[in-house]
Design a protein around this motif. Structure first.
Motif, PDB file in Angstrom:
ATOM      1  N   LYS A 119      78.252  10.893  22.414  1.00 43.73           N
ATOM      2  CA  LYS A 119      77.596  11.365  21.260  1.00 43.73           C
ATOM      3  C   LYS A 119      77.243  10.284  20.341  1.00 43.73           C
ATOM      4  O   LYS A 119      75.954  10.306  19.826  1.00 43.73           O
ATOM      5  N   GLU A 122      74.768   8.152  22.207  1.00 43.72           N
ATOM      6  CA  GLU A 122      73.353   8.754  22.262  1.00 43.72           C
ATOM      7  C   GLU A 122      72.455   8.666  21.041  1.00 43.72           C
ATOM      8  O   GLU A 122      71.384   8.141  21.106  1.00 43.72           O
ATOM      9  N   LYS A 126      69.053   6.242  20.934  1.00 48.63           N
ATOM     10  CA  LYS A 126      68.080   7.002  20.589  1.00 48.63           C
ATOM     11  C   LYS A 126      67.337   6.344  19.492  1.00 48.63           C
ATOM     12  O   LYS A 126      65.862   6.306  19.378  1.00 48.63           O
ATOM     13  N   ASN A 131      64.977   7.946  24.521  1.00 51.74           N
ATOM     14  CA  ASN A 131      65.324   9.103  24.250  1.00 51.74           C
ATOM     15  C   ASN A 131      66.162   9.328  25.347  1.00 51.74           C
ATOM     16  O   ASN A 131      65.671   9.235  26.534  1.00 51.74           O
ATOM     17  N   SER A 133      69.982  11.803  26.793  1.00 54.20           N
ATOM     18  CA  SER A 133      71.182  12.561  26.409  1.00 54.20           C
ATOM     19  C   SER A 133      72.426  12.190  26.523  1.00 54.20           C
ATOM     20  O   SER A 133      72.718  10.990  27.477  1.00 54.20           O
ATOM     21  N   ASN A 134      73.496  12.576  26.074  1.00 56.57           N
ATOM     22  CA  ASN A 134      74.750  12.249  26.005  1.00 56.57           C
ATOM     23  C   ASN A 134      75.192  12.385  27.558  1.00 56.57           C
ATOM     24  O   ASN A 134      75.962  11.649  27.991  1.00 56.57           O
TER      25      ASN A 134
END
Length: 168
Positions: A119, A122, A126, A131, A133-134
């Motif tokens: 997390k 991420e 980002k 972009n 995701s975890n």
């Protein structure tokens, strides 16, 4: 360092055609020099171009801009009558097959993800790069698990040595 020099670090045969910046993203349009290319299925050399298509690849940022490489990839005819494939795409060594990120961006994401939670990684990636995701970060770490495992063993060995010397 010029933009051409940065792109040539990926592949010396890449030629920058143009660049444009839209909404904080630098789009770099590239073409590859025409060359004889070996069929990845049978090894037969060919220089007969069948068609071209565009690939969009994310790369490391340049001066706080997210970077997207738009690469014009050539498809070649395979001249080997015994080959089961009639066409093949020229290889791009700086990306994995069907990847949307360069290997150097994946390596960077792997380093960040190996040191923090997915997390946190991420959020960090980002903010500056791409972009992601975890879950994708976890897939990148899993794909590079041998490299990470070796790093972890070195770290554990150091920790063991520190504990051992303190107990003496």
């Amino acid at each position: 360092m010029e933009l051409n020099e940065l792109i040539n670090e990926l592949d010396p045969k890449l030629i920058v055609m143009k660049k444009e910046i839209i909404d904080g993203i630098m789009y770099i349009y590239c073409d590859k020099q025409k060359q004889k290319t070996k069929c990845k299925y049978c090894g037969q050399e060919s220089e007969s171009v069948h068609s071209t298509y565009k690939r969009t690849i994310s790369d490391l940022p340049i001066q706080n801009y997210k970077v997207k490489l738009i690469i014009n990839v050539k498809k070649y005819f395979c001249n080997n009558s015994k080959c089961q494939h009639t066409t093949f795409a020229e290889p791009l060594e700086f990306i994995e097959d069907n990847a949307i990120r360069t290997k150097r961006l994946d390596n960077y994401i792997n380093k960040i993800g190996s040191k923090t939670s997915s997390k946190d990684a991420e959020r960090q990636v980002k903010d500056t790069h791409v972009n992601i995701s975890n879950n994708t970060i976890l897939r990148i770490i899993k794909k590079n698990k041998n490299r990470n495992r070796l790093w972890g063993e070195k770290f554990r060995n150091r920790w063991f040595l520190i504990k051992k010397t303190r107990s003496l």
